[in-house]
Design a protein around this motif. Structure first.
Motif, PDB file in Angstrom:
ATOM      1  N   ARG A  84      47.298  12.890 119.517  1.00  0.00           N
ATOM      2  CA  ARG A  84      47.173  14.039 118.623  1.00  0.00           C
ATOM      3  C   ARG A  84      46.244  15.076 119.230  1.00  0.00           C
ATOM      4  N   CYS A  86      43.404  17.753 117.960  1.00  0.00           N
ATOM      5  CA  CYS A  86      42.579  18.086 116.806  1.00  0.00           C
ATOM      6  C   CYS A  86      41.521  19.095 117.216  1.00  0.00           C
ATOM      7  N   TYR A 145      39.546   9.802 109.580  1.00  0.00           N
ATOM      8  CA  TYR A 145      40.319  10.475 110.630  1.00  0.00           C
ATOM      9  C   TYR A 145      40.903   9.463 111.591  1.00  0.00           C
ATOM     10  N   PRO A 146      42.187   9.655 112.009  1.00  0.00           N
ATOM     11  CA  PRO A 146      43.062  10.723 111.558  1.00  0.00           C
ATOM     12  C   PRO A 146      43.386  10.559 110.074  1.00  0.00           C
ATOM     13  N   GLU A 171      45.612  18.293 113.788  1.00  0.00           N
ATOM     14  CA  GLU A 171      44.647  18.421 112.688  1.00  0.00           C
ATOM     15  C   GLU A 171      43.618  19.461 113.088  1.00  0.00           C
TER      16      GLU A 171
END
Length: 173
Positions: A84, A86, A145-146, A171
């Motif tokens: 991911r 972020c 988180y996530p 995110e």
């Protein structure tokens, strides 16, 4: 270089991060409890991990960070589960990260693993560690988180690791 390029703000550096989804023999996940150094009331839970140092690989960083933050070194490091992007404010700056989440297993089950080598910033922003069951994580009203970790963990426990890393939605906080 043009004048406008010389005066523009530098591009944000994308920090490469390795995180660890550490499971014990009872399928509990180990999470760290963090807080904003200048506002200890602003808290969240997150997986162990951090930025790569020097020329280390993400696997090496995952093992090092886990050892530093939890003291746990006897693990079986598995595949990358998720990736991911972020971006979030923390300690007065913005952090832009490319995170890879590795599956790891340990036979250690003590209630409270102990950090071994925290940075100055980690010393100012970590409140502790805790093992969570999937049910506890699903029922949690605290920030984790996530943000979809409870759902992701349940899928992992029900279906096993994905064949290829799942790209999570970015995110940005």
């Amino acid at each position: 270089m043009t004048d406008s390029a010389a005066t523009s703000e530098p591009a944000a550096v994308l920090r490469k991060v390795a995180r660890v989804v550490l499971l014990d023999p009872d399928d509990r996940i180990l999470l760290l409890h963090g807080y904003e150094p200048d506002d200890p009331g602003q808290t969240w839970w997150f997986t162990p991990g951090g930025g790569l140092e020097g020329d280390e690989t993400r696997e090496e960083a995952a093992r090092r960070e886990l050892a530093e933050e939890t003291g746990i070194t006897d693990i079986e490091l598995g595949p990358v589960l998720w990736t991911r992007y972020c971006s979030f404010p923390f300690d007065g700056r913005r952090w832009d990260q490319d995170e890879w989440y590795y599956l790891a297993r340990t036979r250690r089950t003590e209630a409270a693993p102990r950090p071994q080598a925290l940075t100055e910033l980690e010393n100012r922003s970590l409140a502790g560690l805790r093992w969570w069951t999937s049910a506890e994580l699903s029922a949690a009203r605290e920030t984790v988180y996530p943000t979809r970790l409870a759902e992701l963990l349940r899928t992992l426990l029900d279906e096993g690791p994905p064949r290829a890393p799942v790209v999570l939605a970015p995110e940005v906080v």
